[in-house]
Design an enzyme around this catalytic site. Sequence first.
Site, PDB file in Angstrom:
ATOM      1  N   CYS A 389      46.868  41.366  37.494  1.00  0.00           N
ATOM      2  CA  CYS A 389      46.010  42.142  38.389  1.00  0.00           C
ATOM      3  C   CYS A 389      45.802  43.562  37.848  1.00  0.00           C
ATOM      4  CB  CYS A 389      46.573  42.126  39.809  1.00  0.00           C
ATOM      5  SG  CYS A 389      45.275  42.419  41.016  1.00  0.00           S
ATOM      6  N   HIS A 520      46.939  36.783  40.948  1.00  0.00           N
ATOM      7  CA  HIS A 520      48.401  36.870  40.869  1.00  0.00           C
ATOM      8  C   HIS A 520      48.999  35.474  40.672  1.00  0.00           C
ATOM      9  CE1 HIS A 520      48.996  41.084  42.159  1.00  0.00           C
ATOM     10  NE2 HIS A 520      47.838  40.908  42.771  1.00  0.00           N
ATOM     11  N   GLU A 522      51.837  34.658  39.857  1.00  0.00           N
ATOM     12  CA  GLU A 522      53.245  34.578  40.297  1.00  0.00           C
ATOM     13  C   GLU A 522      53.395  33.957  41.682  1.00  0.00           C
ATOM     14  OE1 GLU A 522      51.510  37.355  39.812  1.00  0.00           O
ATOM     15  OE2 GLU A 522      51.988  38.939  41.264  1.00  0.00           O
TER      16      GLU A 522
HETATM   17  N1  GLN Z   1      44.687  48.361  42.427  1.00  0.00           N
HETATM   18  C1  GLN Z   1      43.968  47.257  41.864  1.00  0.00           C
HETATM   19  C2  GLN Z   1      42.850  46.786  42.769  1.00  0.00           C
HETATM   20  O1  GLN Z   1      42.851  47.070  43.933  1.00  0.00           O
HETATM   21  C3  GLN Z   1      44.898  46.113  41.516  1.00  0.00           C
HETATM   22  C4  GLN Z   1      45.570  45.505  42.696  1.00  0.00           C
HETATM   23  C5  GLN Z   1      46.792  44.709  42.339  1.00  0.00           C
HETATM   24  O2  GLN Z   1      47.347  44.854  41.251  1.00  0.00           O
HETATM   25  N2  GLN Z   1      47.252  43.873  43.245  1.00  0.00           N
HETATM   26  O3  GLN Z   1      41.952  46.113  42.335  1.00  0.00           O
END
Ligand code: GLN
Length: 548
Positions: A389, A520, A522
């Site tokens: 992410c 994600h 994970e």
């Molecule tokens: N801050 C980034 C976004 O909002 C990544 C979010 C995250 O890593 N969960 O897109």
Amino acid sequence: MAEAPKYIFVVGGVMSGIGKGVATSSIGKILKSKGFKVTAIKIDPYINVDAGTMNPTEHGETFVLDDGYECDQDMGNYERFLDETLPEINYMTTGRVYLEVIRRERNLEYKGKNVEVVPDIPLEVIRRITQAQQRANAEVTLIEVGGTIGEYQNIIFLEAARMLKQKYPRDVAVVMLSYVPIPGNIGEMKTKPTQYAARSLNSVGLQADVILARASQPLDEKRKEKIAIFCNIPPERVISAPDVESIYDVPANYEKDGMGDILCNILGLPPRDSDLRDWQKFVEASKNGKTTLQVAVVGKYFETGDFVLADSYISVLEAIKAAGYSQDAKVKLSYLDSEEYEKDPKKLEDLKNYDGVVVPGGFGSRGVEGIVLAIQYARENKIPYFGLCYGMQWMVVEYARNVAGLQGANTAEVNHDAPHVVIDIMPDQKEKMVKQDYGGTMRLGTYPCVLAPGSVAAEAYGKTQVHERHRHRYEVNPEYIKQIEEKGLVFSGKSPSGVLMEIAELPKSQHPFFLGTQYHPEFLSRPLTPHPLFVGFLKAAKERSLGK
Ligand code: GLN
């Protein structure tokens, strides 16, 4: 299906942080291994409507369900131990419950009745518990009540347990997880705090049916009997829960004391043998890995006071470990604070000693330039890199700045006036930001992703269409895709429409593993079925380690 659904409330005595989530998951695991259909619910006594608005160093990781609900990390433990995909209804907070009662009151659903904290709030809690049970068609529903017995915050949930037990006395059991300290100066196990916790529980109309005694050591017979007498339960229902090497040891450990049969007995369920063979095979494998891989997790949500809080990334850590076991390797994780690289870039050299680098999800600007330096170092020194992410977004920024010649490239999250905003906010998200509509409004939950045949990602998955869980507001800016791709970074996973970039990678010919996902992965890794991309990453890490 047993004739009546059964409910087990898991409550905590003495203090927090002694592993109610793992205890609940382990009880569920045992009952599932006996062939019962099990589901698990987490109750958090916060006003926050979901866990999405809480800082991970306050509350630990925010876990995301398939349906996009942002919840407590224990839901991740349940999914991993039970190997079940849980829906939104299985998580509730005080805020969520009140919001629903108030919404229904406004809709005249109480038909002019005086709506009161008791019984209407506990009734709503029970309604949600029942809905979760029905949805899963569960024979046994576990309900973990967050917080500690005796505090004001969770009293309304204990009231729900009491009311449910009053209605179905034979179908509700209460398990109290307690802590039995061994003060250093005395060197003896003390049961008094547990006795007080049991009494506090009595004072809200509940009696523990089983007491799990968490301690650094196993309980001896004398302490067992003491707890039994003072807490009003038979000694065989006092279960020793000493510290163990791995959380995955806990189900077998409880079974040593006959936990499954004790609960079946209390709830009038037919006794059945438990089958933890596959699980135990995995537990053994997790201890006997032939190689040890050193993986650096570079991030910023580690510090709370003087302590390092790995809880902020618990699913990432579990996913790495699970993938390691599949490679016959133990993984040693080091948590590295990215701000250190900003202060002293020479420290980047240390990354050479690692077999892989992970940058997990995150928000905001603190430590991000250190993250860019770490990614650049991993790319240039061919250290396997996996970005999750935010870790993918910064991988794109790094590539844009250092390879594609887009000087000053940045994400709009940190600098929306940057000369090249390569990670940008989508128009629908922008609107929400203007309205300050932050809670539960990110791109959340499961979305499909189409993979480029022959890519590192497609090879790892062994297929070209996958579904993964998301939690972010920002995306790779479509305006820069061509320029970045021309310089070699491949967007190998895209949304079906082709608009959203879900995976970025370098081809194998250029780097052993340099890959990031906008989602994600994970959240979908399970102990017995580790996530293919984590496996791919760990394979590359193992090759590096063996080649060293
Ligand atoms: N801050 C980034 C976004 O909002 C990544 C979010 C995250 O890593 N969960 O897109």
